[in-house]
Design an enzyme around this catalytic site. Structure first.
Site, short mmCIF file in Angstrom:
data_model
loop_
_atom_site.label_atom_id
_atom_site.label_comp_id
_atom_site.label_asym_id
_atom_site.label_seq_id
_atom_site.Cartn_x
_atom_site.Cartn_y
_atom_site.Cartn_z
N GLU A 1 0.88 -1.17 0.00
CA GLU A 1 0.00 0.00 0.00
C GLU A 1 0.91 1.21 0.00
OE1 GLU A 1 -1.69 3.23 1.72
OE2 GLU A 1 -2.11 1.82 3.34
N CYS B 1 -2.41 8.36 3.90
CA CYS B 1 -2.24 7.97 2.49
C CYS B 1 -3.49 8.23 1.66
CB CYS B 1 -1.83 6.51 2.40
SG CYS B 1 -2.96 5.40 3.27
#
EC number: 1.2.1.16
Length: 497
Positions: free
Chosen positions: A264, A298
């Site tokens: 990720e 994020c």
């Protein structure tokens, strides 16, 4: 009120505060060298933890490898019990765990408590998923053969975690791995190792067998430790949350053993507001999405695209709301938003801000350094009419800079949104379901959130596309990344009766 008063943790359970690695159920230093963990708000040292060498990592891998031989044969119900215990323990120790996060990360205590609840939810989710690892039965062309599939744990998992969610980024990965029968070696970020160590203490209390949950520590040796995890043939899976550049390095290093990987990585999330959107709703969600963790997540909105007919109104109203933020030490009960992690984060915000202004962006909220509070405090910046040539349209800021771009048509804004190598999350605001559906399908991201700026949940598959990585965490799919699918054929059966 001085910030230094917060620099030493006062916990209900002092055993949660640890300054050693954790291997095979033991607290291990393995070296006389240490590195310092610093409160980013005050700049004061809150812990000194060992700078563990490669030999300690190899020891942790060996322990996890040997433990896997027995842990993989524990029953799903046993593992579910340990996972459920972990969930309960995290909630029982919520205040202490949140305090540790705030001290090492700098986020406001309210946000830290939210992270602990979110982090714990993955242990609850996978406690429920552990007994539900299903296979399939298949009828092949040969009438005398029967085929079925089973899922088996992949093996030892190396887990490399970032600093922005010191607890949640561990649980999203470790809970899934432990649920299916994998053992784990966790490498937390050197800026925020204390949350991982607290979790190791709780894992022991929860009943996980020795050697199933291991934590290694390093600052200067981090590249070597990561390389060791990637190249060891005993480690069968590496999962990483962090920058795309580091992800590419880890992927190269893992190629020698053809490891199973899930990454990720970087995001550059577009937040699109159409002219028919509920403006109050879009504003509230923009604040939550952009400034959670002071922009250091994020999936934060990195680019706000607002229809040209409402951009000025939107920018003005957003600035009025953001001015009400109370920036301060995360443990101060008045604080709504804490500090950024370090001076490099501030430098990047200022570089992106100045570049956009130089290229014609309008300053709506000046923001800037708050040196009277400490070295890493920064008030949010809002810019409008940002040109597409600005660096911030291509690079993730990861800080409290809110750039607002203008658009006129659906096709135009989708083109802007997709004009990046990243593809983690996107946000769309409109009252028209046709707009929501059409744009959601056209956006090149792994996740699209419509009419809400906060969507992450243990029940959803979390992950990206393009250079934001691959693999999914959470949901019924997240468990698959820690298993291998085995096909078993039984042949030469007699004719059917």
């Amino acid at each position: 009120m001085t910030l230094s008063k917060y620099s030493k943790p006062t916990l209900n359970d002092p055993n949660l505060f640890r300054e050693s690695g954790y291997i095979d159920g033991k607290w291990v230093k393995g070296t006389d060298e240490v590195f310092e963990v610093v409160d980013p708000a005050s700049g004061e040292i809150i812990a000194r933890v060992p700078e563990q060498p490669v030999s300690v990592v190899e020891e942790a891998i060996d322990v996890a490898y040997e433990t896997f031989k027995t842990y993989k044969n524990t029953t799903p119900r046993e593992r579910a019990k340990w996972l459920r215990n972990m969930y309960n323990l995290m909630l029982e120790n919520l205040d202490d765990l949140a305090t540790i996060i705030t001290l090492e990360n700098g986020k406001a205590l309210g946000e830290a408590k939210g992270e602990i609840k979110y982090a714990a939810s993955y242990f609850e989710w996978y406690a429920e998923e552990a007994p539900r690892l299903y296979g399939a039965t298949i009828q092949p062309l040969n009438p005398h053969n029967r085929v079925f599939t089973i899922r088996q744990p992949v093996g030892v998992c190396g887990i490399i975690c970032p600093w922005n969610f010191p607890s949640a980024m561990i649980t999203r990965k470790a809970a899934a791995a432990l649920a299916v029968g994998c053992t784990v070696v966790i490498k937390p970020d050197s800026q925020t190792p204390l949350s991982a160590l607290a979790m190791a203490y709780l894992a022991e209390k929860a009943g996980f067998p020795k050697g199933s949950f291991n934590v290694i520590l390093s600052h200067a040796n981090t590249p070597k430790l990561g390389k060791t995890l990637c190249e060891s043939p005993k480690v069968k899976k590496v999962t990483f949350t962090g920058s795309t550049n580091v992800g590419k390095i880890l992927m190269k290093q893992s190629s020698s053993t053809l490891k199973k990987l899930s990454f990720e990585l970087g995001g550059n999330a577009p937040f699109i507001v159409f002219e028919d959107a509920d403006l109050d709703q879009a504003l509230e969600q923009a604040m939550a999405c952009k400034f959670r963790g002071l922009g250091q997540t994020c999936v934060c909105a990195n680019r706000l695209y607002v229809h040209s007919s409402i951009i000025d109104k939107f920018a003005k109203l957003l600035a009025e709301r953001v001015k009400k933020f109370v920036i301060g030490h995360g443990l101060d009960p008045k604080t709504t938003h804490g500090c950024v992690i370090n001076s490099s984060a501030i430098e990047k915000v200022e570089r992106h801000k100045q570049d956009a202004i130089d290229k014609g962006a309008k300053v709506v909220l000046e923001g800037g350094r708050l040196t009277e509070l400490g070295p890493n405090f920064y008030a949010p910046v809002i810019l409008s009419h940002v040109p597409s040539t600005a660096i911030v349209s291509k690079e993730e800021t990861f800080g409290p800079l809110c750039p607002i771009f203008s658009f006129d048509t659906m096709e135009e804004v989708v083109g802007y949104a997709n004009d990046t190598e990243f593809g983690l999350a996107a946000y769309v605001f409109s009252k028209n379901v046709n707009t929501l559906y059409t744009v959601s399908e056209a956006l090149e991201t792994g996740m699209v959130s419509c009419n809400t700026g906060v969507f992450s949940d243990c029940s959803i598959p979390f992950g990206g596309v393009k250079e934001s990585g691959f693999g999914r965490e959470g949901s019924l799919y997240g468990i698959e990344d820690y298993t291998v699918l085995k096909t078993i054929t039984i042949g030469n059966l007699p004719n059917s009766i």
